[in-house]
Design an enzyme around this catalytic site. Structure first.
Site, short mmCIF file in Angstrom:
data_model
loop_
_atom_site.label_atom_id
_atom_site.label_comp_id
_atom_site.label_asym_id
_atom_site.label_seq_id
_atom_site.Cartn_x
_atom_site.Cartn_y
_atom_site.Cartn_z
N PHE A 133 -12.37 -13.97 -3.03
CA PHE A 133 -11.02 -13.50 -3.35
C PHE A 133 -10.02 -14.09 -2.35
O PHE A 133 -8.96 -14.60 -2.73
CB PHE A 133 -10.98 -11.98 -3.32
N ARG A 149 -0.86 9.11 5.51
CA ARG A 149 -1.34 9.10 6.88
C ARG A 149 -0.49 10.03 7.75
O ARG A 149 0.67 10.29 7.45
CB ARG A 149 -1.21 7.71 7.51
N SER A 207 0.80 -1.23 0.00
CA SER A 207 0.00 0.00 0.00
C SER A 207 0.83 1.28 0.00
O SER A 207 0.25 2.37 -0.13
CB SER A 207 -0.96 0.00 1.19
N TYR A 244 -10.87 2.03 5.08
CA TYR A 244 -9.79 1.75 4.14
C TYR A 244 -10.25 0.72 3.12
O TYR A 244 -10.71 -0.36 3.47
CB TYR A 244 -8.59 1.22 4.92
N SER A 245 -10.13 1.06 1.85
CA SER A 245 -10.59 0.16 0.79
C SER A 245 -9.66 0.21 -0.40
O SER A 245 -9.48 1.26 -1.02
CB SER A 245 -12.01 0.54 0.35
N ASN A 246 -9.08 -0.93 -0.74
CA ASN A 246 -8.20 -1.00 -1.90
C ASN A 246 -8.96 -0.78 -3.20
O ASN A 246 -8.36 -0.37 -4.20
CB ASN A 246 -7.50 -2.36 -1.91
#
Length: 388
Positions: free
Chosen positions: A160, A329, A94, A201-203
């Site tokens: 997934f 962040r 990330s 939080y989302s990819n």
């Protein structure tokens, strides 16, 4: 592309500490007192704690006021016993996100693209985000970059995870995935909240951001990252691998327990796999040196004009001294009150964290050759480096 202020810190960091002089008799020369070097012993102890906890190997690089410190612990290869080396490359997961967010903000600063981060996703990807109460007409690019879109994180989808955890990893490690496929997995779930009404939080957000970059420029997000960031900053160990399954150049092995909860689970070498399943949310490869150079340049305003710089570093309060800007962040360290900016990452076989003071004068990257264990160990190393 537009040209911003050339990176001021490519060849060297800030000036070293000042030289002190003492009063002496007129006939004597003033003795030169060497600058005091930073003590990294507590940081080294924190690295050793990571490997004592079962991670095969760890490394860190700290840049501060013209000094560079390298720390290593454990091994890079369990088979050969080769140690970790300062120039080792590793998957950064990330930490790809600050690169992608920077490119989106650069495009917003260049009138020829006609892009604003307050555009809706549907403006650039019409009709793509639909179904299960997901609606790209209500989600902005800003919300993608700040994880306030509400979109479900595709990597949390049971199907997934069933393909890439446990023994199934060895069947599917080279499968890869197209961005559209990953977005569809996310959209198969209802959003966690209405756009702008929360933070999660989302990819999926960054897969879409990569697709927006391609739509706006006609080039892949990888090409834009290379042209706008990697080459200008001289990040010689940084690559965007796409579907290539190997880690190029010098590198340690990457190890995983394949997310099996049992502490005694077997450790597997997972160095090679097709990282397109992470795409613009986390596929890049880099080094501790390159990540330090990138984050430092970003903090010093060398990659973005002032308006976009302000947007990137305007954080959403997450509580407990933490905030999230656009792909980056911040955290106020409890041990000393110092505020650091950066990002953390977790990808199969590799955990990485980069943190820096707001002026970019003190920056550190930590990486470990394993994806299990509490990330409180990295936090201890950050506290040791910036508070010790």
């Amino acid at each position: 592309m537009a040209t911003y202020a050339l990176p001021r810190a490519l060849a060297a960091l800030a000036l070293a500490g000042s030289v002190a002089t003492a009063s002496v008799a007129p006939a004597a020369a003033a003795p030169r007192v060497p600058p005091r070097h930073a003590d990294h012993s507590a940081t080294q102890q924190a690295l050793d704690a990571i490997t004592d906890g079962g991670t095969p190997g760890a490394l860190a690089r700290a840049d501060r006021a013209g000094e560079v410190w390298h720390g290593t612990s454990g091994v890079a290869d369990l088979r050969t016993g080769r140690p970790r080396l300062p120039d080792d490359r590793f998957r950064i997961g990330s930490l790809t996100k600050p690169f992608v967010a920077t490119v989106v903000l650069q495009l917003a600063a260049e009138p020829r693209y006609g892009l604003s981060i307050d555009d809706t996703v549907d403006t650039w990807l019409p009709g793509l985000v639909r179904g299960n109460d997901n609606d790209g007409r209500r989600i902005t690019l800003r919300q993608l970059l700040q994880h306030t879109s509400g979109l479900y994180d595709y990597i949390r989808d049971d199907g997934f995870r069933d393909r890439f955890t446990g023994k199934a990893f060895f069947t599917h490690r080279y499968d890869g995935a197209a961005p559209e496929e990953l977005v569809r997995i996310g959209l198969a779930h209802k959003p966690k909240f209405a756009p702008g009404d929360g933070w999660s939080y989302s990819n999926t957000n960054y897969i879409l951001a990569g697709m927006v970059i391609e739509k706006a420029t006609g080039n892949s997000y990888a090409s834009e990252v290379e042209q706008r960031i990697i080459r200008p900053l001289g990040l010689r160990g940084t690559t965007v691998p796409g579907t290539s399954s190997t880690v190029p150049g010098p590198h340690g092995r990457h190890y995983s327990k394949l997310y099996v909860a049992d502490p005694a689970a077997r450790i597997h070498d997972v160095t090679d796999f097709n990282p397109s399943v992470s795409g613009a949310s986390g596929e890049m490869i880099s080094t501790s040196r390159d990540l330090n150079v990138f984050i430092r340049a970003l903090l010093r305003g060398e990659l973005l004009p002032p308006a976009q710089q302000k947007q990137m570093f305007t954080g959403r309060d997450l509580g407990d001294g933490r905030s999230y800007g656009l792909g980056i962040r911040s955290q106020t360290l409890k041990a000393c009150g110092v505020k650091v900016w950066g990002h953390s990452s977790d990808i199969t076989g590799s955990l990485t964290r980069t943190a820096a003071t707001a002026d970019g004068r003190h920056v550190m990257t930590i990486n470990r050759t394993g994806d299990w264990g509490g990330q409180a160990l990295e936090q201890s190393a950050i506290e040791a480096e910036f508070c010790g």
